[in-house]
Design a protein around this motif. Sequence first.
Motif, PDB file in Angstrom:
ATOM      1  N   LEU A 110       0.823  -1.207   0.000  1.00 25.04           N
ATOM      2  CA  LEU A 110       0.000   0.000   0.000  1.00 25.04           C
ATOM      3  C   LEU A 110       0.859   1.260   0.000  1.00 25.04           C
ATOM      4  O   LEU A 110       0.510   2.263  -0.610  1.00 25.04           O
ATOM      5  CB  LEU A 110      -0.947   0.008   1.201  1.00 25.04           C
ATOM      6  CG  LEU A 110      -2.064  -1.022   1.152  1.00 25.04           C
ATOM      7  CD1 LEU A 110      -2.866  -0.989   2.453  1.00 25.04           C
ATOM      8  CD2 LEU A 110      -2.970  -0.791  -0.040  1.00 25.04           C
ATOM      9  N   TYR A 111       1.995   1.187   0.668  1.00 26.05           N
ATOM     10  CA  TYR A 111       2.922   2.319   0.680  1.00 26.05           C
ATOM     11  C   TYR A 111       3.401   2.599  -0.738  1.00 26.05           C
ATOM     12  O   TYR A 111       3.474   3.741  -1.168  1.00 26.05           O
ATOM     13  CB  TYR A 111       4.095   2.017   1.610  1.00 26.05           C
ATOM     14  CG  TYR A 111       5.070   3.161   1.747  1.00 26.05           C
ATOM     15  CD1 TYR A 111       4.829   4.192   2.645  1.00 26.05           C
ATOM     16  CD2 TYR A 111       6.225   3.212   0.976  1.00 26.05           C
ATOM     17  CE1 TYR A 111       5.717   5.245   2.780  1.00 26.05           C
ATOM     18  CE2 TYR A 111       7.108   4.262   1.108  1.00 26.05           C
ATOM     19  CZ  TYR A 111       6.855   5.271   2.005  1.00 26.05           C
ATOM     20  OH  TYR A 111       7.731   6.309   2.128  1.00 26.05           O
ATOM     21  N   ASN A 112       3.735   1.549  -1.481  1.00 26.42           N
ATOM     22  CA  ASN A 112       4.191   1.705  -2.857  1.00 26.42           C
ATOM     23  C   ASN A 112       3.118   2.355  -3.719  1.00 26.42           C
ATOM     24  O   ASN A 112       3.400   3.272  -4.484  1.00 26.42           O
ATOM     25  CB  ASN A 112       4.586   0.350  -3.431  1.00 26.42           C
ATOM     26  CG  ASN A 112       5.174   0.474  -4.820  1.00 26.42           C
ATOM     27  OD1 ASN A 112       5.850   1.433  -5.143  1.00 26.42           O
ATOM     28  ND2 ASN A 112       4.914  -0.522  -5.642  1.00 26.42           N
ATOM     29  N   LYS A 113       1.891   1.897  -3.583  1.00 25.75           N
ATOM     30  CA  LYS A 113       0.797   2.479  -4.371  1.00 25.75           C
ATOM     31  C   LYS A 113       0.597   3.944  -4.017  1.00 25.75           C
ATOM     32  O   LYS A 113       0.432   4.787  -4.895  1.00 25.75           O
ATOM     33  CB  LYS A 113      -0.494   1.692  -4.142  1.00 25.75           C
ATOM     34  CG  LYS A 113      -0.489   0.336  -4.788  1.00 25.75           C
ATOM     35  CD  LYS A 113      -1.778  -0.421  -4.506  1.00 25.75           C
ATOM     36  CE  LYS A 113      -1.686  -1.815  -5.076  1.00 25.75           C
ATOM     37  NZ  LYS A 113      -2.876  -2.608  -4.812  1.00 25.75           N
ATOM     38  N   ALA A 114       0.625   4.249  -2.727  1.00 31.20           N
ATOM     39  CA  ALA A 114       0.454   5.637  -2.294  1.00 31.20           C
ATOM     40  C   ALA A 114       1.583   6.507  -2.818  1.00 31.20           C
ATOM     41  O   ALA A 114       1.360   7.622  -3.297  1.00 31.20           O
ATOM     42  CB  ALA A 114       0.391   5.712  -0.769  1.00 31.20           C
ATOM     43  N   LEU A 115       2.803   5.997  -2.770  1.00 33.22           N
ATOM     44  CA  LEU A 115       3.957   6.747  -3.256  1.00 33.22           C
ATOM     45  C   LEU A 115       3.831   7.036  -4.748  1.00 33.22           C
ATOM     46  O   LEU A 115       4.091   8.152  -5.205  1.00 33.22           O
ATOM     47  CB  LEU A 115       5.235   5.955  -2.966  1.00 33.22           C
ATOM     48  CG  LEU A 115       6.552   6.670  -3.127  1.00 33.22           C
ATOM     49  CD1 LEU A 115       6.625   7.884  -2.215  1.00 33.22           C
ATOM     50  CD2 LEU A 115       7.695   5.724  -2.817  1.00 33.22           C
ATOM     51  N   LYS A 116       3.398   6.045  -5.511  1.00 35.03           N
ATOM     52  CA  LYS A 116       3.217   6.243  -6.947  1.00 35.03           C
ATOM     53  C   LYS A 116       2.151   7.299  -7.225  1.00 35.03           C
ATOM     54  O   LYS A 116       2.310   8.139  -8.109  1.00 35.03           O
ATOM     55  CB  LYS A 116       2.863   4.923  -7.631  1.00 35.03           C
ATOM     56  CG  LYS A 116       4.054   4.007  -7.759  1.00 35.03           C
ATOM     57  CD  LYS A 116       3.696   2.714  -8.456  1.00 35.03           C
ATOM     58  CE  LYS A 116       4.915   1.821  -8.532  1.00 35.03           C
ATOM     59  NZ  LYS A 116       4.634   0.559  -9.180  1.00 35.03           N
ATOM     60  N   ILE A 117       1.069   7.259  -6.480  1.00 31.80           N
ATOM     61  CA  ILE A 117       0.009   8.256  -6.651  1.00 31.80           C
ATOM     62  C   ILE A 117       0.540   9.647  -6.329  1.00 31.80           C
ATOM     63  O   ILE A 117       0.356  10.589  -7.108  1.00 31.80           O
ATOM     64  CB  ILE A 117      -1.214   7.922  -5.772  1.00 31.80           C
ATOM     65  CG1 ILE A 117      -1.911   6.661  -6.292  1.00 31.80           C
ATOM     66  CG2 ILE A 117      -2.189   9.101  -5.707  1.00 31.80           C
ATOM     67  CD1 ILE A 117      -2.928   6.076  -5.336  1.00 31.80           C
TER      68      ILE A 117
ATOM     69  N   ALA B 266       1.591  13.745  -8.972  1.00 39.44           N
ATOM     70  CA  ALA B 266       1.061  15.106  -8.826  1.00 39.44           C
ATOM     71  C   ALA B 266       1.897  16.089  -9.638  1.00 39.44           C
ATOM     72  O   ALA B 266       3.123  16.073  -9.588  1.00 39.44           O
ATOM     73  CB  ALA B 266       1.040  15.510  -7.363  1.00 39.44           C
ATOM     74  N   LYS B 267       1.210  16.942 -10.373  1.00 34.07           N
ATOM     75  CA  LYS B 267       1.884  17.938 -11.212  1.00 34.07           C
ATOM     76  C   LYS B 267       2.009  19.288 -10.520  1.00 34.07           C
ATOM     77  O   LYS B 267       2.846  20.099 -10.895  1.00 34.07           O
ATOM     78  CB  LYS B 267       1.115  18.117 -12.524  1.00 34.07           C
ATOM     79  CG  LYS B 267       0.913  16.838 -13.317  1.00 34.07           C
ATOM     80  CD  LYS B 267       2.151  16.479 -14.086  1.00 34.07           C
ATOM     81  CE  LYS B 267       1.906  15.350 -15.051  1.00 34.07           C
ATOM     82  NZ  LYS B 267       2.228  14.047 -14.584  1.00 34.07           N
TER      83      LYS B 267
ATOM     84  N   TYR C 111      -4.106  14.782  -3.215  1.00 31.01           N
ATOM     85  CA  TYR C 111      -3.794  13.357  -3.166  1.00 31.01           C
ATOM     86  C   TYR C 111      -3.412  12.933  -1.755  1.00 31.01           C
ATOM     87  O   TYR C 111      -3.860  11.908  -1.248  1.00 31.01           O
ATOM     88  CB  TYR C 111      -2.633  13.010  -4.106  1.00 31.01           C
ATOM     89  CG  TYR C 111      -2.928  13.068  -5.581  1.00 31.01           C
ATOM     90  CD1 TYR C 111      -4.214  13.212  -6.077  1.00 31.01           C
ATOM     91  CD2 TYR C 111      -1.894  12.979  -6.502  1.00 31.01           C
ATOM     92  CE1 TYR C 111      -4.466  13.256  -7.436  1.00 31.01           C
ATOM     93  CE2 TYR C 111      -2.133  13.021  -7.856  1.00 31.01           C
ATOM     94  CZ  TYR C 111      -3.418  13.158  -8.322  1.00 31.01           C
ATOM     95  OH  TYR C 111      -3.651  13.204  -9.660  1.00 31.01           O
ATOM     96  N   TYR C 112      -2.571  13.746  -1.134  1.00 35.17           N
ATOM     97  CA  TYR C 112      -2.085  13.426   0.204  1.00 35.17           C
ATOM     98  C   TYR C 112      -3.235  13.355   1.206  1.00 35.17           C
ATOM     99  O   TYR C 112      -3.331  12.411   1.985  1.00 35.17           O
ATOM    100  CB  TYR C 112      -1.046  14.474   0.622  1.00 35.17           C
ATOM    101  CG  TYR C 112      -0.421  14.219   1.969  1.00 35.17           C
ATOM    102  CD1 TYR C 112       0.439  13.149   2.174  1.00 35.17           C
ATOM    103  CD2 TYR C 112      -0.687  15.053   3.049  1.00 35.17           C
ATOM    104  CE1 TYR C 112       1.011  12.910   3.400  1.00 35.17           C
ATOM    105  CE2 TYR C 112      -0.107  14.822   4.285  1.00 35.17           C
ATOM    106  CZ  TYR C 112       0.729  13.750   4.451  1.00 35.17           C
ATOM    107  OH  TYR C 112       1.294  13.519   5.673  1.00 35.17           O
ATOM    108  N   GLU C 113      -4.119  14.337   1.165  1.00 37.97           N
ATOM    109  CA  GLU C 113      -5.266  14.348   2.077  1.00 37.97           C
ATOM    110  C   GLU C 113      -6.192  13.166   1.816  1.00 37.97           C
ATOM    111  O   GLU C 113      -6.713  12.561   2.756  1.00 37.97           O
ATOM    112  CB  GLU C 113      -6.025  15.676   1.975  1.00 37.97           C
ATOM    113  CG  GLU C 113      -5.249  16.869   2.501  1.00 37.97           C
ATOM    114  CD  GLU C 113      -4.798  16.710   3.945  1.00 37.97           C
ATOM    115  OE1 GLU C 113      -5.589  16.230   4.789  1.00 37.97           O
ATOM    116  OE2 GLU C 113      -3.640  17.057   4.237  1.00 37.97           O
ATOM    117  N   THR C 114      -6.383  12.825   0.563  1.00 37.78           N
ATOM    118  CA  THR C 114      -7.234  11.688   0.211  1.00 37.78           C
ATOM    119  C   THR C 114      -6.634  10.383   0.719  1.00 37.78           C
ATOM    120  O   THR C 114      -7.334   9.535   1.285  1.00 37.78           O
ATOM    121  CB  THR C 114      -7.432  11.613  -1.320  1.00 37.78           C
ATOM    122  OG1 THR C 114      -8.034  12.835  -1.762  1.00 37.78           O
ATOM    123  CG2 THR C 114      -8.308  10.440  -1.708  1.00 37.78           C
ATOM    124  N   LEU C 115      -5.329  10.229   0.562  1.00 38.82           N
ATOM    125  CA  LEU C 115      -4.666   9.019   1.045  1.00 38.82           C
ATOM    126  C   LEU C 115      -4.682   8.931   2.567  1.00 38.82           C
ATOM    127  O   LEU C 115      -4.848   7.846   3.125  1.00 38.82           O
ATOM    128  CB  LEU C 115      -3.235   8.942   0.512  1.00 38.82           C
ATOM    129  CG  LEU C 115      -3.128   8.638  -0.984  1.00 38.82           C
ATOM    130  CD1 LEU C 115      -1.705   8.881  -1.470  1.00 38.82           C
ATOM    131  CD2 LEU C 115      -3.572   7.221  -1.291  1.00 38.82           C
TER     132      LEU C 115
END
Length: 111
Positions: free
Chosen positions: A78-85, A89-90, A98-102
């Motif tokens: 899950l950490y890997n997926k979150a990091l990729k998301i 970010a542009k 994204y950070y708040e959603t995660l």
Amino acid sequence: MNIENKLGEKIKELRKSKGFTQEKLAELANIDDKHLSKIENGVHLPTYKTLKKLSEILNFNLQDMDTVNKATVINNPLYNKALKILNTAKTEKELSNYYETLKLANRLMNK
């Protein structure tokens, strides 16, 4: 060696290679120097926000960092997926969203 130690060692190595003291790096990252010491000693795993700041100051790509990819990711997909998301970010606004959603998703999963 645990994930926190591997990551902390890598941050310490990069800090020293740039000639920063813990106090200077902590000041640049806007964190307490005691917290940075705990990260480097493997006592704490930094939040993404702190890790992102450190990566910018120490000039490393989070996805390319061996410690993150080989240690943290193997043990926590899950950490890997979150990091990729987060790394897609542009803009700062998009990163913040994204950070708040995660963070919200993490809280909901841990209930």
